[in-house]
Enzyme design. Structure first.
Site, PDB file in Angstrom:
ATOM      1  N   GLU A   1       7.780   5.379 -16.815  1.00  0.00           N
ATOM      2  CA  GLU A   1       8.351   5.550 -15.477  1.00  0.00           C
ATOM      3  C   GLU A   1       8.260   4.266 -14.663  1.00  0.00           C
ATOM      4  OE1 GLU A   1       6.675   8.972 -13.533  1.00  0.00           O
ATOM      5  OE2 GLU A   1       6.693  10.128 -15.389  1.00  0.00           O
ATOM      6  N   CYS A   2       8.495   3.151 -15.306  1.00  0.00           N
ATOM      7  CA  CYS A   2       8.344   1.834 -14.691  1.00  0.00           C
ATOM      8  C   CYS A   2       9.719   1.189 -14.539  1.00  0.00           C
ATOM      9  CB  CYS A   2       7.448   0.985 -15.604  1.00  0.00           C
ATOM     10  SG  CYS A   2       7.257  -0.730 -15.133  1.00  0.00           S
ATOM     11  N   GLY A   3       9.841   0.307 -13.577  1.00  0.00           N
ATOM     12  CA  GLY A   3      11.086  -0.435 -13.426  1.00  0.00           C
ATOM     13  C   GLY A   3      11.412  -1.297 -14.633  1.00  0.00           C
TER      14      GLY A   3
END
Length: 164
Positions: free
Chosen positions: A36-38
């Site tokens: 769930e990271c950029g």
């Protein structure tokens, strides 16, 4: 004599113990990952590196980590399912680990000591920090989160060409 990654083991996403000595003679890229990271799209680039260089002796080892803004909340099964569905990964996925602090996995303690970050920092600053390991198991380079996987190609190619 330099210390090598082969002294370590880690559990894969199924909880099975994997000896890193299984990777003797391979060029290895070790990455702390998050779903769930950029920077999660880097999974795609990591898979492309795996596809391009795996037959030449290159391996990607992904270690999910929930230490950065809880961007890897799921179970190991959830993480594997996400990686398969979103990126169809074929490289090795390990169990979730800590990369910093007192509970940091011994492998990451070693990697940070062997290849400190900017200004000699020992901590990992964010997801998708990458460590390149040569065929002899020595850490040769650390890459920041913002370094895209395709930017590693020349370093990977040089490492693959080196004789053991």
């Amino acid at each position: 004599m330099h210390t090598r990654i082969y002294q370590f083991s880690a559990d894969d996403h199924r909880g099975e113990k994997i000896e890193l000595s299984n990777y003797i003679g391979k060029v290895v890229l070790i990455v702390n990952t998050a779903s769930e990271c950029g920077f999660t799209e880097q999974y795609k680039g990591l898979q492309e590196l795996h596809d391009k260089y795996n037959t030449q002796g290159f391996e990607v080892l992904a270690f999910p980590c929930n230490q950065f803004k809880q961007q890897e909340k799921g179970s190991n099964a959830d993480i594997k399912s996400f990686c398969d569905l979103q990126f169809n990964i074929k490289f090795d996925l390990f169990s979730k680990v800590d990369v910093n602090g007192t509970n940091a996995h011994p492998l990451f303690k070693f990697l940070k000591k062997e290849a400190p970050g900017i200004l000699g920092t020992k901590s990992i600053k964010w997801n998708f920090t990458k460590f390149l390991v040569n065929k002899e198991g020595q850490v040769i380079k650390r890459f920041a989160t913002i370094t895209k996987p395709q930017q590693l190609e020349s370093d990977i190619e040089k490492s693959l060409e080196m004789k053991c």
